[in-house]
Every structure is written in structure tokens, then in C-alpha cells.
Write an enzyme that holds these catalytic residues in place. Sequence first.
Site, PDB file in Angstrom:
ATOM      1  N   SER A 199       7.682 -11.631   3.800  1.00 59.56           N
ATOM      2  CA  SER A 199       6.255 -11.471   4.041  1.00 59.56           C
ATOM      3  C   SER A 199       5.556 -11.576   2.693  1.00 59.56           C
ATOM      4  O   SER A 199       5.975 -10.942   1.718  1.00 59.56           O
ATOM      5  CB  SER A 199       5.959 -10.135   4.722  1.00 59.56           C
ATOM      6  OG  SER A 199       4.650 -10.168   5.268  1.00 59.56           O
ATOM      7  N   GLU A 200       4.524 -12.387   2.633  1.00 60.30           N
ATOM      8  CA  GLU A 200       3.982 -12.805   1.328  1.00 60.30           C
ATOM      9  C   GLU A 200       3.321 -11.676   0.549  1.00 60.30           C
ATOM     10  O   GLU A 200       3.039 -11.830  -0.635  1.00 60.30           O
ATOM     11  CB  GLU A 200       3.032 -13.995   1.487  1.00 60.30           C
ATOM     12  CG  GLU A 200       1.769 -13.730   2.300  1.00 60.30           C
ATOM     13  CD  GLU A 200       1.934 -14.135   3.755  1.00 60.30           C
ATOM     14  OE1 GLU A 200       3.072 -14.102   4.274  1.00 60.30           O
ATOM     15  OE2 GLU A 200       0.919 -14.461   4.396  1.00 60.30           O
ATOM     16  N   ASN A 201       3.091 -10.535   1.186  1.00 65.30           N
ATOM     17  CA  ASN A 201       2.531  -9.414   0.424  1.00 65.30           C
ATOM     18  C   ASN A 201       3.590  -8.702  -0.420  1.00 65.30           C
ATOM     19  O   ASN A 201       3.247  -7.822  -1.195  1.00 65.30           O
ATOM     20  CB  ASN A 201       1.841  -8.405   1.354  1.00 65.30           C
ATOM     21  CG  ASN A 201       2.778  -7.819   2.382  1.00 65.30           C
ATOM     22  OD1 ASN A 201       3.529  -8.548   3.019  1.00 65.30           O
ATOM     23  ND2 ASN A 201       2.760  -6.514   2.537  1.00 65.30           N
TER      24      ASN A 201
END
Lengths: 231, 231, 220, 220
Positions: free
Chosen positions: D46-48
Site C-alpha cells: 500500500s503506497e502509504n
Amino acid sequence: MNKVVANPEEALKGVESNMTLMLGGFGLCGIPENSITQLVKLGVTGLTCISNNAGVDDFGLGLLLQGKQIKKMISSYVGENDEFERQMLSGELDVELIPQGSLAERCRAGGAGIPAFYTPAGYGTEVAEGKEVREFNGKPHILEKALHADFAIVKAWKGDTEGNLIFKATARNFNPMMAMAGKITVAEVEELVPAGALDPNEIHTPGIFVQRIFKGLKFEKRIEQRTVRQK
Amino acid sequence: MNKVVANPEEALKGVESNMTLMLGGFGLCGIPENSITQLVKLGVTGLTCISNNAGVDDFGLGLLLQGKQIKKMISSYVGENDEFERQMLSGELDVELIPQGSLAERCRAGGAGIPAFYTPAGYGTEVAEGKEVREFNGKPHILEKALHADFAIVKAWKGDTEGNLIFKATARNFNPMMAMAGKITVAEVEELVPAGALDPNEIHTPGIFVQRIFKGLKFEKRIEQRTVRQK
Amino acid sequence: MALDKNGIAQRIAQELQDGWYVNLGIGIPTLVANYIPDGIEVEFQSENGILGMGPFPFEGDEDADLINAGKQTITATKGAVYFDSATSFAMIRGQHVQLTVLGAMEVSQNGDIANWKIPGKMVKGMGGAMDLVASAENIIVAMMHTNKAGISKLLKTCTLPLTGVGCVKKVVTNLAVLEIKGNQFHLLERAPGVTVEEIVAATEGTIIVPDNVPEMNLEI
Amino acid sequence: MALDKNGIAQRIAQELQDGWYVNLGIGIPTLVANYIPDGIEVEFQSENGILGMGPFPFEGDEDADLINAGKQTITATKGAVYFDSATSFAMIRGQHVQLTVLGAMEVSQNGDIANWKIPGKMVKGMGGAMDLVASAENIIVAMMHTNKAGISKLLKTCTLPLTGVGCVKKVVTNLAVLEIKGNQFHLLERAPGVTVEEIVAATEGTIIVPDNVPEMNLEI
């Protein structure tokens, strides 16, 4: 090299209207709550805020929007709150949208003395308008420039008196890059320990990037999307 | 996502003559000793090696120089060994020198999908020859391009079966960036633990960058400059 | 009497300011760490990946995994931190290090520096020097005023391949402290017992001498 | 019968290969995680800032410091790792993530995608979508074939502001699986009970129909 200040008042001394601020966090996760409260108290206006998101109506950067303290938002994703939408549609608020990866890399570049770099993100879209396009390895890329801030305001889990920081889980997000890119970087932490108490192998942000550090009085840590499964 | 291989033989399967390799380490600190021994055994030649230094006569990359396995070195500082000097002066060995910070950033760029970036380092020197110069904020910068490798070979302190890595002290150096930039990245570790045994907050190199990991049989960890003070 | 290497280091140490992060190059610059003035706290960065570099370890305490950029075994101070090479040069290139001290083979009156390559001799490489000089706002060069043959190393124009252009603002030699500005060397201080004439004679570049050139005070 | 959102997710899950790192966008793509085929191990990014995203936490176990890119509370799997946003997009831009699944408002026959902005409506931003589509080698778009008014979303040319150009190679809709190449949609599979004619009618872009178009097999 003691960077400790007593409270948010001291930490944000020197913040003035019309400055550019970077604020760490992703959604409401890992945001500098205590400093935002202090910015509201200070009443500074005309701010340019660089932050991945813009908070919700009554929390995070939404609090600064309520007081119309922000002139311009530089973000990748906004509009989780009505006041933001109202100000944007009425033209009171200027919004610059940047692809999330370019935003992260531009903050890092600002801190790392890299004035510009090429990325494929945004090529062929309105993000590329007015930007140089160059092909590398047969693929078009656009030139993106470094971002800087008068103050970078970040939130960490643990910090020591030298300004060394450790973040927790996904509350790390933009905080380390923004810490690098502030002329003055302020860190608020949940736990403040003496120099030497943190393992030098485990530090995420070296203290050289941090000018002021304080222990936050209270962290509400509001959850934006509470999703659970049943036992 | 098990990345574990049994030994250096398996880890370096596919390494062929004339390939480009990145090898982590600064001086003799944090170098992949076991893999270097295996490269000697493999007898591959015509290698282009990207590594900050080139070892000493009888250790580190010096072992590959002895066997004339290296065609070209890309480094920031070399020549701590006689065989290197002999091969370079005789023209057997091609050497490309890169400022240390540019070397580190070019490896990171290779791994991060940044094809090129601007840096002030080397402007006005022979390093800038043939490179684009551009002014940012009134200061001239040169354009540097990303580096890539067929194999990146790194050494870590601890690793888990997923390829997550933790480095120790200054043995970290170039290892994390090179791990990002290999088509295949091989990690040799002192301690290999099950997935979940490392704290996800404390990992330096996420396993996504690592394709193969093995526990090194033996680490000599030779000291290049033993400096001490008296008690 | 001209300063020895320790004297040069001692004089440079007087330039340190409280709270500075400092990168010391190999050679004379390393010695600066031995002369930190009382009441001044500085932290040393070594570009191979440590902030908070301490003194050499006691015999038997050497750790092969803990070295400085000169590949010497070192220790870490309380509050030290380790990082990778990209982060290290982010600190340097991003001007987070307040002072860089390094040696030089030649310095010219416009602030060019040459310290990495002698044509015809074995080239060892620039290491981190090019990044350091191109990035630092505040560079002090520590060097002998002349080479062993007595030929000046403070020149109108560097003859050796450059490490960086127009970046040096201060030079501390065995004879003098000089500032570089306006394409000239400006004499600020003399080493104890060294005359202005000796300094001028040893300087090939244009040198500006004010009416009064104080002697260095190393007793501070 | 056209697929529902879960059906689309289930079909996309069949594309997963053992050992892949996968980034799932918000909406239908998120559901793909519920249908990982037996014997296949994948890891979700997840890009966060997490690799090894697990299911939602049990009630009471939510941690405000552990969310996904949709800002939902999540858990971490064994062997998970956290990192900053720059490192996260280094993974994405550097093509270390083998598959990206995301939604779209429009896709064109040359692989352009529009999924972030409708002129005249409130613009929320592109988040990480532009980085993802510009970087990924392997993108699957999960979408409904038409909008609620029945108008095709598989077009000759996108009408909305683009997110990326020429990047989509595969589309899975409620009606069909299509490949994009040579500036055309190529029909690969039909949803159970859906006819080729229905698909062609719902596709504005040029669509190539082979002699035999198999029905999807969701029983695997």
C-alpha cells in the site's frame, strides 16, 4: 546538541503569515496535531501548506481551513472535507495537485540538494503542462523540481534530545522527507528520551535534519476510516 | 514469499561473464565476502563492477582483480592495492571514477525509477565532461543518470526469509541503494531469521528489493585501518 | 614560527560554532577534533554513514562494522545515528552540514580547489570530496602554504585537475589565515612569528595585505 | 449474467502469480485480496508505506497508526515492513511491484486511462494513481463496462482528463476480459451468460472479436 523546546509555542516561534509550511501525515495518520493547534492559536494567514492531504472538517489541516489561514494547498489528494470544497470552488483557496510519488520525491529532493529530477509520473496529463519532457530508455519523462519550506512540521513516535526520530508503522509516510526539506524543522513526538536511549541503527530521521523537538501534550490520533472484521 | 537459497552457489546462479555487478561496502566494511569468494570460484570474466572501492590486494574485490575477472571498475575511490594499480596503468583495467554522493544517488535513482537528476557535484571538473549543465537557483548543476546492474550483491547483518534486511552501524553504506538497483539482488547475511522475527519498523531494506538471501558461512570482516587509543 | 599540522588544526578549531555539524576530511582536518574549544558542542559527520563520530576505540574494542570515511576504526557518541550513503550525501548536498574542512593540493584566488588527481600519477579517486566542495556553504581548506620544494599552493589559477570551482572561502595554512573574495586572497592572520613578507613571498596568487595583520592567538 | 464487483475481483485474482508484489487501488481492486487462489502467495503493497498488508483488524484492535492508502485501519502480516512515502514510490516507479490493479472512469483503445478528474465536479486529486500507471509494467483495470446511463467506458479516445497514456494492457469489466494492443481492444473472455453482441454493443472503442470467445471460469 540539545534541540528540545518546552512546548508548541516555542517550537513554532518565527512562523509568520504567508510562509510555506510542510506538514507530515497521510490522511489523519501521523499528523503533527499539537503544532496544528498552535498554528490555529497563532492566527497566521496566507499560508502555503504542502501536505499529502488536507484533513477533515474538524481535524488536522481542516482546522486551519476553518480559520481561512491557508492560501494555497499543495497535495496529492484533498477534498475529504466540505469547507475545503467550498473555499476551493469559491476561489478563496488555491490548490495545486501533485502525483503522490512526485510529491514525496520532490520533498526528498529539496532536502537532499537535488534541484530537479525526471519521473514518468504525469507524462501526457495536465500535470505535465509547462514542464520539460525528455525521453530516457525510450520512455518519456517529465522534469520535476525540488520543494522547500520555511518550516517543516512533522510528528514522530519517539525522539531524543538530539532530534533523532523514530516513526511508528504507517504514521511514517511523508514525515521523514519533509523533515529534510524545512529551513527549520519542528518535530513533535509522543515520547521524548535522552540522547543515547535510541539505538543508532533504528533511527529513521537523523537529528541533523531537526532543529526543534518537543513532547506533544496530547495525541487524539483520530481514525478516518474505521474498518474491522468480526471475530 | 520465501527468498532463501542454500548457499552462494545457488545465490549467484545466472551470473555470467561480461555482466554488470553492484557490490555493497565501503572499503572492506560491509562487503559481501561469501559472494565474492563464489565469484572467484565461478571464474566469470569481463565483469563491470560498481562498488565504492576496489578492495585490497588479497581481500574483497582485490580477489577478483587477481584473477583478472574485472574489465571495468566504477567507483569513487580506488587504488588501495598494487594489482589494481598495475592493471590500471597497463590499460588492462578500465576505471570510471564518480563522486561518492553521485554514485550513491545514481544507484538509488536506478532502483527508484528516476532516470536522471541534477547535482552540483563535479561541476567544472572533468567529471562534468560531456554532461549537460543547467542552472538552478543561480547555481550550475550537472545531469547524472541512473545506474543499474544485472546482479546487485549486498551484505546485511540480519535478514528474514522474505528478504527484509537490517544492517549494522557503518556497514550499511552503499548496500541499501544497491539492493534497489539490481535486476536480481542477492543478500548474504550474518543471521537469517523467520519472517516476523524482525520488527517491521526497524527494517532498512524491504524484501521487495531482494530476490535471493542466504546465511554466509563465514565473515572475516577484515579491518583496513586499525586505529585505537590507549586506556 | 610556521605552524605544524596540529597548529593548523588548532587554529581551524577556533572557527567552530556551538551546534554545528562538521565534516572533517582525511589528514590535517581529522586533527581538528582534538581541539574543540570549551563550551562548544559540535557533532562530526563522516560520509560513510555516521553522525556523532567519537574518538578511536580503546584497544580490543575495535568493531570492523564501525569505521569513518578514512576507513579507521572509530566509536560512536551518545545520540549518534547510522545511515546509508544516499542519506549521508543528502545531508551534505542539502547543506545540513555547517562546516566542511578538507585538505588541498592547490587553491586558487577565485576559490577553485584541486585535491584529487595529479596527472601522470596513480589516480585514487575523488571519494566524497567533489560532493562536499560543490555543496558546502562553508568550506575551510587546511593545507601547507607551499609544497616541499617551496612552491606556492595558493595560486592565481590551479594547475591540477579541479575538485570544485569557486567554492573555497577560507584557507588556513602553516603560515596564515586567508579569506578568498573578489578573486583575491585576503590576509587575515599570521602564524606566530611569521612575517607578512614571508607570507606574501609564499603566495603566488594575488594577496591583499591590510595595514594591520594580527598574529594568531592559539592560547585561547 | 454480468458480474458484480466481487465477480470482477475474483476474475482478476486469477491473474495473480506466485511471488508477486501487488498494489490494489481503492474500490473493486481492494476486493481482489479476498480471492487469492490456493497455492499462490502474493504480498500487498500500500503506497502509504506498508508491504505485507493483512486483513482488517478485529474490532478493538484498530491502530490509528496502521492504515492503508484508502485510510482504512488494517493489520500487518508476518514479515511485513513499514517505510516512508519516497521509498514506497521508489518501489512503484522502480517497477518492483509486479501488478497494479486500479479502477477507471474511462479507458481508451490505445491504453490511456482517466480516473481522477471530472471537469466541473470537485476534484479530489490523483493520489498515487499517476505514479502507478506511469510506472507499472503490468496494470489491470477493474471497472464497469458502461456507466449508469449505459454509455461505454471503453472508448476510442478518453474524454476526461488523463491519468496516464498508453499504459493499460488489460481490462476486466462486469462483461468481459479484454486485452489492449495495436490500438484496439481484443476480447478474451465473456462473463458467464453474456453474449459477444452485448459486449460489442457496450464497447465504443474498436474491438476485435476472435472466432471463439470462451466464457470466464470463476469456479477454479
